[in-house]
Design an enzyme around this catalytic site. Structure first.
Site, short mmCIF file in Angstrom:
data_model
loop_
_atom_site.label_atom_id
_atom_site.label_comp_id
_atom_site.label_asym_id
_atom_site.label_seq_id
_atom_site.Cartn_x
_atom_site.Cartn_y
_atom_site.Cartn_z
N CYS A 20 0.86 -1.18 0.00
CA CYS A 20 0.00 0.00 0.00
C CYS A 20 0.90 1.23 0.00
CB CYS A 20 -0.98 -0.01 1.17
SG CYS A 20 -0.22 0.00 2.81
N TRP A 21 0.44 2.33 0.57
CA TRP A 21 1.23 3.56 0.51
C TRP A 21 2.54 3.44 1.27
CZ3 TRP A 21 2.39 7.71 -1.97
CH2 TRP A 21 3.01 8.78 -1.34
#
Length: 329
Positions: A98-99
């Site tokens: 993810c981020w």
């Protein structure tokens, strides 16, 4: 019962091709901006949900945001399992990110691991990957031996690169990656340019696959291809590399461009708008003459004039040293 295993960005990059899938759990807009090459978009929150969670977090606190977010994430992960992963075998081994390697990737990875799949989570997430891309683009180009094809507009340098690639040579086709032919008329119909970050990811991915013991062919470029900037270290290395100068008669170049840019003949309004972009560089009468040639579909006269009056005079060699080899083609 399996648990997801966290893996560093260095180890992940070294093993990218060994994972069965690279799962990007960020929102669709984050994925569109840039992602790991080869990854598929498997968001645990869509763009609207992510924005709503952020608003609730700032207005009502983390607890309320987490409660709503957990419900949405659970439903979205379940839907991904039913719709995207339903045919994955027991031996399936994905990498999830993810981020920054936090809640979104952990939520997806935990469920997949509990099912029984061997799951890795990218430590530091996309941010760690992006930092590594920038580091590599800053120092990798000088590790390779580049051969640069130079020549005037319409010399079919991109076609030469395509032929070299088909024959097994290493080729970095920047214009193909940028979806642009490089000139003011170089935009491709129905093919918008990628984002700057995604362009850099594609360039990085191509370069990391090259064999340093073999030459890499690339076309000479200015610092920009359309609206995209070529990484500084790459363009600097190209300017210091051996150059093959492709020489083609003007009449042949004109015919090639008429064929290559045939889409403009059916989009005169768009072409006239593009001509306005270079109008400040030319006398008003010349621009008027070009527009008249476009309106009467005299494509050969138009292209020959644009070559002689615009492209050829503005051509500047990007190499610091004289080409070490010259060849007429």
């Amino acid at each position: 019962m399996r648990e997801p295993i966290r893996i560093s960005v260095d180890d992940a990059i070294a093993q990218f091709e060994q994972f069965d899938d690279l799962l990007d759990t960020r929102s669709p807009s984050e994925f569109e901006l840039d992602h790991v090459p080869g990854a598929i978009s498997t968001p645990v929150l869509d763009d609207a949900q992510r924005a709503t969670i952020g608003t609730i977090h700032s207005q009502r606190g983390a607890f309320e945001a987490n409660r709503l977010g957990a419900a949405w994430v659970a439903r979205n992960v379940g839907r991904q399992i039913e719709e995207t992963f339903q045919d994955r075998p027991r031996s399936w081994s994905p990498l999830v990110y993810c981020w920054r390697g936090g809640q979104r990737s952990n939520a997806m990875a935990t469920v997949l691991a509990r099912i029984g799949w061997s799951v890795r989570v990218l430590e530091g997430g996309y941010r760690a990957y992006r930092r590594q891309v920038l580091i590599d683009l800053g120092d990798r180009p000088e590790r390779y031996s580049w051969v640069v094809l130079a020549g005037r507009t319409g010399s079919a340098k991109s076609r030469i690169l395509e032929a070299l690639s088909r024959q097994g040579w290493q080729v970095l086709d920047l214009k193909a990656l940028a979806r642009h032919r490089g000139s003011v008329l170089g935009g491709l119909p129905d093919a918008p340019q990628p984002t700057q970050k995604w362009f850099e990811s594609m360039v990085w991915n191509e370069i990391r696959g090259f064999d340093p013991s073999r030459p890499v062919f690339v076309e000479s470029e200015s610092k920009k291809v359309g609206q995209l900037h070529i990484p500084d270290a790459l363009i600097q290395t190209m300017r210091q590399s051996p150059c093959i100068h492709v020489e083609v008669p003007a009449i042949v170049r004109a015919q090639f461009l008429i064929e290559e840019y045939a889409h403009w003949t059916t989009n005169r309004d768009g072409l006239l708008q593009q001509i306005e972009h270079i109008a400040p560089l030319h006398p008003k009468q010349r621009i008027t003459d070009w527009k008249q040639l476009i309106n009467i579909s005299n494509w050969r006269a138009f292209v020959e004039s644009v070559l002689v009056e615009h492209y050829d005079p503005s051509l500047s060699l990007i190499h610091i040293s004289e080409p070490t080899r010259r060849r007429g083609i």
